[in-house]
Design an enzyme around this catalytic site. Structure first.
Site, PDB file in Angstrom:
ATOM      1  N   HIS A 134       0.862  -1.193   0.000  1.00 16.06           N
ATOM      2  CA  HIS A 134       0.000   0.000   0.000  1.00 16.06           C
ATOM      3  C   HIS A 134       0.895   1.238   0.000  1.00 16.06           C
ATOM      4  CE1 HIS A 134      -3.730  -2.091   1.962  1.00 16.06           C
ATOM      5  NE2 HIS A 134      -4.023  -1.789   0.712  1.00 16.06           N
TER       6      HIS A 134
ATOM      7  N   CYS B 239      -2.262   2.928   9.207  1.00 18.06           N
ATOM      8  CA  CYS B 239      -3.281   1.975   8.723  1.00 18.06           C
ATOM      9  C   CYS B 239      -4.440   1.850   9.706  1.00 18.06           C
ATOM     10  CB  CYS B 239      -2.701   0.575   8.561  1.00 18.06           C
ATOM     11  SG  CYS B 239      -1.242   0.457   7.541  1.00 18.06           S
TER      12      CYS B 239
HETATM   13  N1  ARG Z   1      -3.939  -7.092   6.886  1.00 17.83           N
HETATM   14  C1  ARG Z   1      -4.346  -5.886   6.220  1.00 17.83           C
HETATM   15  C2  ARG Z   1      -4.380  -6.127   4.725  1.00 17.83           C
HETATM   16  O1  ARG Z   1      -3.511  -6.762   4.219  1.00 17.83           O
HETATM   17  C3  ARG Z   1      -3.412  -4.773   6.567  1.00 17.83           C
HETATM   18  C4  ARG Z   1      -3.869  -3.453   5.982  1.00 17.83           C
HETATM   19  C5  ARG Z   1      -2.863  -2.367   6.143  1.00 17.83           C
HETATM   20  N2  ARG Z   1      -3.431  -1.142   5.743  1.00 17.83           N
HETATM   21  C6  ARG Z   1      -2.759  -0.118   5.173  1.00 17.83           C
HETATM   22  N3  ARG Z   1      -3.392   0.981   5.026  1.00 17.83           N
HETATM   23  N4  ARG Z   1      -1.513  -0.248   4.737  1.00 17.83           N
HETATM   24  O2  ARG Z   1      -5.263  -5.675   4.027  1.00 17.83           O
END
Ligand code: ARG
Length: 277
Positions: free
Chosen positions: A158, A252
């Site tokens: 991300h 996050c």
């Molecule tokens: N386990 C979550 C996923 O993989 C973690 C999300 C992390 N969020 C972020 N905004 N980087 O979707």
């Protein structure tokens, strides 16, 4: 934010997640509470949504969608595991007076995890979790230009793991995680970037929450701390180790609701045609 009552690593959709690693839920509650307290102390006000059984990643509210000027664009999750979160997110935003404007069904986009405001645009990461094809519709719905950055390192899936806007001039950046075009986009836009070392990136330094002049981060390596201090920021460290097991950090776990980028002027009708050149 969403309390971690049902948090866990129950599936694997990013390289940080391993189902055999167990989450200590008491510690997760404590760390999450510590993050809330740190944010409030820095001057943020925090709104909560109800945790839901079987939705362990609902705690990562950055992925609920993209917000601008009271408008909310719900995410379209890549992985079926997270898709049932959307109904809960939409219900919260409707109940709280936001205008809800959905993306077309065919595109994936994971909200503020991949779309970060800087000055008058959104930078938006794509590849493993969001589609580049989402950028046009997102831009039209939010009334703001969206600049694409391809994410080339699968650990940094991300954009909010690689880019942290600090103010109108400065940002923490991890250009190695971006394609060449994405790097030029950031170079052109950010006058004073601070390039993080690999270990600083992997310690989730870029996944920080900025509240005024306070930077709330999971860990603060000395080099990063010195630079932030020289720029006049205060650093507050909030340990969130249990959440790193799911590949998520401080930012996050939050979603900024007060993003307010002014709508761009509508381009003239001849925009992009031969007549305009
Ligand atoms: N386990 C979550 C996923 O993989 C973690 C999300 C992390 N969020 C972020 N905004 N980087 O979707």
């Amino acid at each position: 934010m969403c309390p971690p009552e049902h948090f866990g690593v129950l599936y694997e959709i990013n390289p940080w997640m391993h189902r055999e690693v167990s989450v200590d839920l008491d510690r997760a509650r404590e760390q999450w509470g510590g993050l809330v307290a740190t944010l409030v102390e820095a001057g943020a006000s925090v709104e909560l949504m109800e945790p839901q059984p079987d939705l362990p990643d609902l705690v990562f509210t950055a992925n609920a969608g993209t917000v601008n000027n009271g408008r909310y664009v719900p995410s379209r999750f890549r992985h079926p595991y997270r898709q049932p979160e959307v109904d809960h997110d939409v219900a919260w935003f409707r109940a709280n007076g936001f205008e809800v404007t959905p993306l077309p069904e065919a595109v994936a986009h994971e909200g503020a995890g991949d779309a970060l405001p800087f000055r008058n645009v959104f930078l938006s990461g794509y590849r493993s979790r969001s589609d580049a094809a989402a950028h046009g519709p997102l831009s039209a719905l939010l009334g703001v230009p969206v600049r694409p950055i391809e994410l080339v390192d699968e650990r940094l899936y991300h954009l909010d793991l690689t880019f942290c806007p600090l103010d109108d001039r400065r940002a923490l950046v991890a250009p190695k995680a971006w394609d060449r075009y994405g790097r030029t986009v950031v170079e052109a836009l950010v006058p004073e970037p601070f390039v993080l070392e690999d270990d600083e990136v992997l310690a989730f330094c870029a996944n920080s929450v900025v509240v005024g002049t306070t930077i709330v981060m999971a860990a603060c390596p000395p080099r990063v701390g010195r630079q932030l201090e020289a720029w006049g920021f205060d650093v507050a460290v909030a340990g969130i180790g249990e959440f790193l097991k799911a590949g998520g950090g401080c930012r996050c776990l939050t979603l900024a609701l007060d993003v307010a980028i002014p709508a761009a002027a509508t381009p003239p009708p001849s925009w992009g045609t031969a007549a305009a050149r």
